[in-house]
Design an enzyme around this catalytic site. Structure first.
Site, short mmCIF file in Angstrom:
data_model
loop_
_atom_site.label_atom_id
_atom_site.label_comp_id
_atom_site.label_asym_id
_atom_site.label_seq_id
_atom_site.Cartn_x
_atom_site.Cartn_y
_atom_site.Cartn_z
N GLU A 26 91.03 54.90 77.13
CA GLU A 26 89.64 54.50 77.12
C GLU A 26 89.48 53.18 76.37
OE1 GLU A 26 87.44 57.91 75.82
OE2 GLU A 26 88.35 59.19 77.34
N GLU A 85 88.72 62.38 79.57
CA GLU A 85 89.94 62.76 78.85
C GLU A 85 90.82 63.73 79.64
OE1 GLU A 85 86.83 62.97 77.57
OE2 GLU A 85 86.92 61.15 76.37
N PHE A 91 88.73 59.60 70.32
CA PHE A 91 88.44 60.45 69.15
C PHE A 91 88.89 61.89 69.40
CE2 PHE A 91 85.66 56.83 68.63
CZ PHE A 91 85.81 56.54 67.29
N ALA A 92 89.45 62.49 68.36
CA ALA A 92 90.05 63.82 68.49
C ALA A 92 89.14 64.87 69.14
CB ALA A 92 90.56 64.30 67.13
N HIS A 125 82.85 63.06 66.72
CA HIS A 125 83.92 62.05 66.71
C HIS A 125 84.94 62.34 65.62
CE1 HIS A 125 81.21 59.84 69.30
NE2 HIS A 125 82.08 58.88 69.44
#
Lengths: 335, 320
Positions: free
Chosen positions: A29, A54, A77-78, A123
């Site tokens: 991304e 994702e 972001f995880a 995030h």
């Protein structure tokens, strides 16, 4: 030796590995937007932007990995990885076993997490334990620019899927990175400071906090050993056990929430394998079981801080009054 | 290379379909009578599997779903080794670790049977990317159902394959059933394929019970992909004649709908057509059945006499 930050160390690792191996490619991304130098050198076929999706990013990485490429994917972001759990856990992690070893999945899935940017719980969520609990995956989380570079190079060369977490709070902190082909083996901890009275085990941004705590403890005459795990799966049990056998005391520190966090695995392993060496109960210092808040003071209070780490260590060596449970201490000290 | 395969006689297509049908019937009967849970069969969908796979070249790749026996057998997989896998034996293609739901066969280019509905769609662009990056002319055939087409991954996969120009033949086997739910409860309209237009992808709907029509449509689609390097969505309109997972009494199925589709059974349709053309006789059909029966006897003997995996296999093949 040169001094760069972790963001640039990641860029160096990607460039060096793409130069070395034509099957390495990177997509995600905005990676082609943010890392223009990679696009300039390797072109748009090997450095690609993707939709903000994702699931298909991770699935595409798994499909490419199964058929001869070595993709590195940036999922930003995880927490966004919740959308890619199917592909990372059910496909990349399991299909080598399910296929009886016919296929391998050499891919790297990268994501940022942790306090630092006040981005809030969608995030910022240290969810590394989810992946540690999933078979077939490796998980790393470095704390120094040198390790960002060296572990990423190792992850790219690894024939297994590796989840690579970047702690937001460390990305732009400069540090020394060795010259040349700097590769850090996955599964090997680093002893950041040697000591004899208490072992502080951590990873990510709480490693520097442990080092600060160790400085404070030294002024009290307490010698703390600080171990940076760097890899969570596989993790360096031997390094931790050897240290605990020497010090007899263990504090495990991480930002991720306490319950079933990685610290529980460390504590349980030490209880199983080095119980006779313990001179005090194992202490876990971790974030609370709550979503991280965006507000800066709350975000910082979520993370175990150096003063709390030092206090816990002092309690263990009997130089401070004990409290009934470390968890409330964390919240009180942080707030 | 992955060029158009040699012409296959309709009688050969018929024999493959009969092999698949009898394989599924015998496997289900054997497993459920032995007290095991059975399989997700592709009974009724044989023309889709045989028609599409027969249009692929030797270097083309396949990703499929939990009704994969047809795709595997049409691709030339050994029924004995599939059955050994289904029965959890060490001689199975995946050493008994996959069972019926996840069979892959690397040597035949079958990369995945996904039992997570939609899992095959998530991997397909990546396989297409490998082919494209290596400059090969292989086509990646990805078989999924109308159920997967109602998931978000269908959109993500089609969209990415389209924007990256990946050589993926998306094959939606619209068998009307999504596990225990009829597709009329989960989607509007009868067809999936027209959605492709929204992604700028070419598409076609074909009668999925007419194996020659499927083969012709698949051959056109494969040729188009090789020519353009772009994906294509082919929908084979067919019917799942048995339940979701054996044993299944199908009490939730409208009997008149099932009867109407059985009246257009793909094997019966081709048999009748070949008899009418004068290229097949009743003796010819009997000879096919006898050959199939003999192969399956051997397959069952091989699988049932194969050993179970050693317990040590629990933790092998987890990491490279």
């Amino acid at each position: 030796m040169k001094t760069i930050n972790a963001h640039d160390a990641i860029g160096e690792a990607l460039a060096e590995e793409m130069r070395r191996d034509s099957t390495v490619l990177a997509f995600g991304e905005g990676i082609a937007t943010k890392r223009k130098a990679l696009v300039d050198e390797f072109g748009r076929r090997r450095v690609r932007n993707t939709p903000l999706a994702e699931g298909i990013i991770a699935g595409t990485a798994a499909g490419a990995a199964a058929t001869g490429l070595r993709p590195v994917v940036d999922l930003l972001f995880a927490p966004f990885m919740a959308f890619s759990m199917e592909e990372i856990v059910n496909s990349a992690g399991k299909l080598r076993f399910i296929s009886g070893g016919q296929f391998s999945f050499p891919l790297v899935a990268m994501a940022m997490t942790g306090a630092g940017w006040s981005v809030g719980a969608q995030h910022n969520h240290n969810l590394e334990a989810w992946f540690v609990h999933s078979p077939g995956l490796k998980v790393v989380m470095p704390s120094t620019p040198a390790d960002f570079k060296g572990l990423l190079k190792a992850a790219i060369r690894d024939d297994n899927p590796v989840v690579f977490f970047s702690d937001i709070g460390l990305l732009y902190v400069p540090g020394e990175v060795p010259d040349g082909d700097h590769v850090v083996p996955i599964g090997k901890a680093a002893t950041r400071r040697a000591g004899t009275d208490v072992t502080l085990v951590s990873y990510g941004k709480t490693v520097p906090s442990c080092l600060k705590a160790a400085d404070a403890l030294a002024s009290d005459g307490i010698s703390a050993e600080v171990i940076d795990l760097r890899s969570l799966k596989p993790w360096d049990e031997e390094a931790v056990l050897a240290s605990v056998r020497k010090t007899g005391r263990l504090v495990v520190v991480h930002e991720a929430s306490r319950t079933a966090g990685f610290g529980a695995e460390v504590a349980a392993t030490v209880a199983e394998k080095a119980f006779d060496a313990l001179r005090a109960p194992v202490v876990r210092l971790a974030g609370p079981d709550a979503p991280p808040a965006a507000s800066y003071p709350l975000e910082q209070a979520f993370v175990p801080q150096p003063d709390l780490i030092a206090l816990s260590a002092r309690q263990l060596v009997g130089r401070a009054a004990r409290v009934s449970s470390p968890a409330p201490v964390l919240v009180a000290a942080g707030a | 290379m992955g060029t158009t395969p040699a012409e296959i006689r309709p009688e050969a297509l018929l024999e493959e379909m009969i092999l698949i049908r009898r394989f599924e019937e015998r496997t289900s009967a054997t497993l459920t009578s032995g007290g095991f849970m059975g399989t997700c069969t592709c009974v009724g969908q044989e023309a889709s599997a045989v028609g599409v796979v027969s249009a692929l070249g030797p270097n083309d790749l396949i990703l499929t779903n939990h009704r994969s026996a047809g795709h595997l057998l049409a691709r030339g997989a050994d029924p004995g080794r599939i059955l050994a896998e289904v029965m959890g034996r060490s001689t199975g293609y995946c050493k008994g670790k996959s069972g019926t739901l996840h069979v892959s066969v690397k040597e035949l280019g079958v990369i995945l049977t996904s039992t997570i509905v939609g899992g095959e769609l998530s991997l397909a662009p990546g396989v297409g990317l490998s082919v494209s990056m290596k400059g090969e002319d292989a086509v990646v055939a990805c078989f999924f159902g109308d159920g997967a087409a109602c998931e978000g991954v269908f959109h993500e996969s089609m969209n990415l394959a389209a924007v990256w120009n990946l050589p993926v033949l998306f094959v939606c086997e619209n068998n009307q059933w999504q596990a225990f739910v009829h597709r009329k409860e989960t989607m509007l309209g009868d067809h999936i394929a027209p959605r492709a237009a929204g992604y700028g992808v070419e598409w076609e709907v074909v009668d999925g019970n007419d194996v020659e029509a499927v083969r012709d449509a698949a051959a056109r689609a494969v040729a188009r992909i090789r020519e353009t390097g772009k994906p294509f969505l082919l929908e084979t309109f067919t019917y799942r004649q048995r339940g979701h997972f054996e044993p299944d009494d199908q009490s939730y199925v409208d009997p008149s709908e099932l009867a109407s589709w059985k009246a257009r059974d793909p094997i019966a349709l081709l048999t009748a057509a070949l008899v009418e053309r004068g290229t097949l006789t009743a003796e010819g059909v009997a000879a096919i059945e006898a050959r199939v029966s003999e192969r399956l006897d051997a397959a069952f003997a091989f699988a049932s006499s194969s050993p179970y995996p050693d317990v040590a296999e629990l933790t092998t093949d987890v990491y490279a």
